[in-house]
Design a protein around this motif. Sequence first.
Motif, short mmCIF file in Angstrom:
data_model
loop_
_atom_site.label_atom_id
_atom_site.label_comp_id
_atom_site.label_asym_id
_atom_site.label_seq_id
_atom_site.Cartn_x
_atom_site.Cartn_y
_atom_site.Cartn_z
N GLY A 88 0.78 -1.59 -0.18
CA GLY A 88 -0.32 -0.10 -0.08
C GLY A 88 0.91 1.12 -0.18
O GLY A 88 0.50 2.14 0.64
N VAL A 89 1.97 1.24 -0.33
CA VAL A 89 2.80 2.65 -0.86
C VAL A 89 2.93 2.65 -1.71
O VAL A 89 2.58 1.91 -3.50
N LYS A 90 4.13 3.65 -2.90
CA LYS A 90 4.27 3.83 -4.18
C LYS A 90 4.97 3.23 -4.75
O LYS A 90 6.33 2.95 -3.72
N LYS A 91 5.35 3.52 -5.40
CA LYS A 91 6.18 2.69 -6.86
C LYS A 91 7.74 3.16 -6.16
O LYS A 91 8.64 2.17 -5.86
N GLU A 92 7.65 4.12 -6.51
CA GLU A 92 9.14 5.12 -6.26
C GLU A 92 9.40 5.29 -4.82
O GLU A 92 10.57 4.83 -4.23
N GLU A 93 8.95 4.35 -3.50
CA GLU A 93 9.23 4.72 -2.09
C GLU A 93 10.02 3.04 -2.33
O GLU A 93 9.77 2.42 -0.50
N VAL A 94 9.70 1.49 -3.11
CA VAL A 94 9.88 0.53 -3.24
C VAL A 94 11.38 0.02 -3.77
O VAL A 94 11.75 0.47 -4.51
#
Lengths: 423, 423
Positions: A88-94
């Motif tokens: 449930g986070v943003k792709k850029e945060e992974v």
Amino acid sequence: MKRLSEMTQSELISFRDAAAKEYEACKAKNLKLDMSRGKPGTEQLNLSNEMLSLPKDGNFVIDGIDVRNYGNLDGIPSCRAMFADILGVKKEEVFAAGSASLNLMYDVIAKAYTHGLLHSDTPWSKLDKVKFLCPAPGYDRHFTICESFGMEMITIPLNDDGPDMDLVEKYVKDAAVKGIWCVPKYSNPDGVIYSDATVARIANLKPAAKDFVIMWDNAYCVHEFDGPFVPFKDILTECRNAGSPDMVYEFASTSKITFPGAGVACFACSEANMAYMKTLLNAETISYDKMNQYRHVLFLRDRAGTLAHMQKHAAIMKPKFDAVLAALDTKIAPLGIATWRRPKGGYFISLYTMDGCAKRTHQLMKEAGVVMTGAGATYPYGKDPKDSNLRIAPSLPPIEELRAASDVLCTCLKLAAAEKLLG
Amino acid sequence: MKRLSEMTQSELISFRDAAAKEYEACKAKNLKLDMSRGKPGTEQLNLSNEMLSLPKDGNFVIDGIDVRNYGNLDGIPSCRAMFADILGVKKEEVFAAGSASLNLMYDVIAKAYTHGLLHSDTPWSKLDKVKFLCPAPGYDRHFTICESFGMEMITIPLNDDGPDMDLVEKYVKDAAVKGIWCVPKYSNPDGVIYSDATVARIANLKPAAKDFVIMWDNAYCVHEFDGPFVPFKDILTECRNAGSPDMVYEFASTSKITFPGAGVACFACSEANMAYMKTLLNAETISYDKMNQYRHVLFLRDRAGTLAHMQKHAAIMKPKFDAVLAALDTKIAPLGIATWRRPKGGYFISLYTMDGCAKRTHQLMKEAGVVMTGAGATYPYGKDPKDSNLRIAPSLPPIEELRAASDVLCTCLKLAAAEKLLG
């Protein structure tokens, strides 16, 4: 059955003698059983075998990237998107990496020591003292990382809704306290889910150390084995909304979704943390195994695909947990000599013996051929102040073995308790 | 053709104008070519595709270990044995890990900083100054590790037989000098093989720092593309015989045997170092990807199997190296404006322009659409004292593109040289 606390001395002696006899019978079976680690069983491993022959079509290019070659330090975008969907986070945060999330956790702490985190004034290796908050019972390998770096661990009691936040809020006023370990969903070993209120209090911490880090080990984020997926607050959003976007690193992996020995791990963090950490990680490696990331994307696809897959694990896991609980419910509950939680996900049953009986129970089991996680291992420095907690890992043994091991456990619990009461 | 150094001023002007015209023609082609990194080309990657569907028989147990599950920190014994055979060391001296040997090198240095090496009195992070010997031209990523930890890098000239050992022997008398980087076989980028005498002198170093470490990056240990496998001294035995068994860590990987993005890396070291490092690594991870180790064992088997496989790479690599060398031999050699080595293995051609021409040549190439490793990258701090060295990586582009890129390179070399001579 009578509770042991209500027995007369002579009743207790008879009880102990019966338990001792039962125990000798257990030993005579020459068992060799293992309930020590949270390892999936063979049936679970088989659920993902078909992933190993993917891709079927001989195509090795995804997102315009040949996954067989060097490059893309932070992983293939499709894999980052898959984890983003799951967490449930943003792709850029992974950041999608190799097979072990523990390795990523270690890396964050190691870099705090050698280089400092984004908001550090100085690398932690230059500090006289670094303290870390350790909710306990907890995961022994988190504590091992702390010990390896010579941190001072502060035990925080774990309640039904997560860590004792009054204590946490008190301790973070000390600038030497640099972080906290959290297994927020199906905590290891208690299977506790942190409440929304606890998550909010964690995100709203105002630590004296400006480089305080929440090590959010979301190891069991989709690991329900009893009932549907339980939605859970995204800690990155919570921290961002609380004005501390850089205070948290979240970790997850497919170790218990596909293979512990060949999964994909990731961390998630603010984009500022990501930029900082990528600069450091760029010195460490060129890229992680993108072929394996690609296999996982083809096999699991997204959160929905992953949850569907996890139901297959659940069908194998639930009977195993039920078998252990049934033995405890029948044989131990009426005696009042131990308590336990009834988790609906995760990998463990956390058992609390009478005070002072965990080590003895563990020793008896070992001598009867059943390996358990060491008593005390769930506490910092391996020291359980009450000598009470035992971690049961029901996943690995086949169910017949697990039933046998549970019987041994009950016998050992009875014997240890009777011995204790008789002094 | 006349050598540029023998031309009159007006001849030089005509030469420069012709080169400039040639260069404009290059630019007009709007090329987009990449000779920057030592990445295998697609044809090479295809050589190992069949490994990806192994095992075929659905058996996941080797050496009694289910490779899909947790465990075996140091890798599966069969994989350790495979690397031992390739490197000529003992199985017990090999630690088989994940996909990147760079990660292992970083780890050794990082642990020297956080914990110290086996014979360290203190972790390097507690020292005021740490110096490291860097034979150059060398591998930029080694230097990046040094920079990341704030080491002082000391450039050691690389001769035809390896590092300038007189200088090395002088510098190791300084106790702040903690180690040396070596790419002993087909050095990056020069393709030099250290002579037996050099290897012996390295093994017999008596550094003032008792925790001095030889970082032996044997990246190209079986990477001949011209002629048969060249046997090579085992540095572990050499150091043991010299009475310094713990002075060296050797590194290797299958990145350029199977897949850069999905290979297996290893380190090799004395058993005392191994025991020490395993204690530290045990805090970092539970186990590396054993499934991929297993695939590699099934596919490569041993040194003989690996060498047979490397011949397929050689058949693809040799024509590419020949294409670059043919262009340089024909168009540049007669002009006397650059020199280069003729490696029989490895991944690079190391080109030496006239002093002060490397950066300009690189810039011209970039503007003509050909990406090269940055000028200076092969030296510590990215500073080539003579501004002369360029690293050419011929493996990635298809051969037609490589020919086009080589032509652009020759044109740029001519233009840069003429500009320089004309002031």
